[in-house]
Structures are given as structure tokens and as C-alpha cells.
Enzyme design. Structure first.
Site, PDB file in Angstrom:
ATOM      1  N   HIS A  87     -12.457   7.029  66.503  1.00 45.24           N
ATOM      2  CA  HIS A  87     -12.611   6.552  65.129  1.00 45.24           C
ATOM      3  C   HIS A  87     -11.838   7.387  64.108  1.00 45.24           C
ATOM      4  CE1 HIS A  87     -15.746   4.216  62.548  1.00 45.24           C
ATOM      5  NE2 HIS A  87     -14.550   4.135  62.033  1.00 45.24           N
TER       6      HIS A  87
ATOM      7  N   LYS B 281     -16.014   2.155  68.855  1.00 41.67           N
ATOM      8  CA  LYS B 281     -15.349   3.412  68.522  1.00 41.67           C
ATOM      9  C   LYS B 281     -16.222   4.618  68.853  1.00 41.67           C
ATOM     10  CE  LYS B 281     -12.822   1.305  64.679  1.00 41.67           C
ATOM     11  NZ  LYS B 281     -13.484   0.027  64.466  1.00 41.67           N
TER      12      LYS B 281
ATOM     13  N   ASP C 260     -14.965  -6.061  66.152  1.00 38.43           N
ATOM     14  CA  ASP C 260     -14.739  -4.626  66.027  1.00 38.43           C
ATOM     15  C   ASP C 260     -15.997  -3.988  65.447  1.00 38.43           C
ATOM     16  OD1 ASP C 260     -12.214  -2.454  65.485  1.00 38.43           O
ATOM     17  OD2 ASP C 260     -14.010  -2.196  64.265  1.00 38.43           O
TER      18      ASP C 260
ATOM     19  N   LEU D 122      -6.410  -6.433  53.055  1.00 39.38           N
ATOM     20  CA  LEU D 122      -6.547  -7.047  51.731  1.00 39.38           C
ATOM     21  C   LEU D 122      -6.895  -6.006  50.677  1.00 39.38           C
ATOM     22  CD1 LEU D 122      -8.478 -10.291  52.744  1.00 39.38           C
ATOM     23  CD2 LEU D 122      -6.003  -9.952  52.465  1.00 39.38           C
TER      24      LEU D 122
ATOM     25  N   TYR E 198     -21.034   2.661  62.019  1.00 43.63           N
ATOM     26  CA  TYR E 198     -21.228   1.623  61.006  1.00 43.63           C
ATOM     27  C   TYR E 198     -22.698   1.463  60.658  1.00 43.63           C
ATOM     28  CZ  TYR E 198     -16.370   0.131  61.797  1.00 43.63           C
ATOM     29  OH  TYR E 198     -15.009   0.083  61.906  1.00 43.63           O
TER      30      TYR E 198
END
Length: 197
Positions: free
Chosen positions: A108, A74, A43, A195, A48
Site C-alpha cells: 500500500h 493491499k 480494489d 478525477l 480502508y
């Protein structure tokens, strides 16, 4: 990233390698080590800023057949300004990623650059961008079209349902209304930050 089960039949790997916050060197190492460990979902996103080119080069050097890799990229909020912006954004990503198609093209964020997600000016822009994505899917440049961080009201404005909605989902962020909406409409749910990191 992890996919929760839904009624969708989309072949999406259960776990994936997210490239967010990684340097180009870490991208290369993560994909190499991840593929050796059995991961097949990558991904990435232009926003980014770690270079889709690094992702493409790492995939090429891995020697894992492209047909075995589920590759997601994205559209950034600035790519949502028009039909042509969406087409140009994907074509640029495909060039950087060194692939003729992505398995998933994802919006996104539910707002165009400079607008808040609740701004009504987003509605026609989201709709036009989604129409461009549907056309790109018909052309075979992406195999599925999806959204990220969308609430039910954002998905309703598209005109058709996405294949996937990638949302933050963990014990402290359960998004029950969005999860229920996706389950009711056969939209696969993909967790990011499971997480809480």
C-alpha cells in the site's frame, strides 16, 4: 481506478471499483450495482477500515463467478515489518474476503508504519516483504504482486519489478519520472484518483 497501457501483458480490467472511504453498506451496494453495470475489478485494503468481510460477502452474494473478478487487496504499512507479518496479513485478508486467492496483492505504501518513505531503514524491510510476496505468488495465494505510491527508487530496492504500480495520476499530478520508469520496465500503471477526488 483506470489502467494505462504499458508493455505488460497482465490481464487487468480497464476500470475498477475502489472501496476507499465507503461504509460496509456502501461497499455492498457499490459492488452489487458495479457488477450489474459490468465492472469486474474490486480494489480493497484492510486499512480502508470498511471491512474486507463486507467485500467478500458482496462478491459471494453477487453470484458472479470468482474467475471473472479481478480482486486486489493491499498490505498495510504495519504489515511490512517482517516476512511473517506479510504472510499473516494475506492469510487474514483471504479469510475475510472468503476467497482462496487474490488476483493482486499490493504494497500500500513504500514505508513501514512509523517511518517516512525516505528512511533507509525501509530498504531491507521492503525487500523482505517483497520476498514474502514472491513466495505467496509461487504458492498461488496471489496471482500478481504490485506496489502503490512507489517512486523509481522504491521499486529499485525490491530486487525484482512489480507487475503493477498504482499511483495518483491526473492532469495536476503527472508523475512523469515514475511513469517513464514503469514504461521502461514493463510495469503496468494503474491510476488512483484520476478525477482528482
Amino acid at each position: 481506478m483506470k489502467q494505462m497501457s504499458s508493455s505488460s501483458t497482465l490481464a487487468l480490467p480497464q476500470l475498477g471499483l475502489g472501496m476507499y472511504t465507503l461504509t460496509p453498506e456502501e461497499v455492498t451496494r457499490s459492488i452489487s450495482d458495479g457488477f450489474k453495470a459490468g465492472f469486474r475489478h474490486v480494489d480493497t485494503a484492510p486499512s480502508y477500515k470498511n471491512s474486507e468481510k463486507a467485500v467478500g460477502e458482496a462478491i459471494q452474494s453477487s453470484r458472479v463467478p470468482r474467475s471473472e473478478i479481478f480482486l486486489t487487496t493491499k498490505l498495510s504499512p504495519k504489515s511490512m515489518k517482517s516476512y511473517d507479518h506479510v504472510v499473516n496479513a494475506l492469510e487474514g485478508s483471504l479469510k475475510e474476503l472468503q476467497t482462496p486467492y487474490v488476483d493482486c496483492l499490493m504494497v500500500h505504501w513504500p514505508a513501514v508504519a512509523g517511518l517516512s518513505p525516505s528512511d533507509e531503514r525501509n530498504v531491507p524491510l521492503r525487500h523482505d516483504a517483497w520476498h514474502a510476496m514472491e513466495d505467496l505468488k509461487r504458492r498461488g495465494l496471489c496471482r500478481s504482486i504490485a506496489v502503490s505510491n512507489f517512486l523509481p527508487r522504491h521499486m529499485e530496492s525490491l530486487g525484482s519489478h512489480p507487475d503493477i504500480n498504482q499511483i495518483e495520476l491526473h492532469p495536476l499530478c503527472q508523475q512523469r519520472e515514475t511513469v517513464e520508469y514503469c514504461q521502461e520496465h514493463g510495469i503496468s500503471i494503474q491510476q488512483h484518483s484520476p478525477l482528482m477526488a
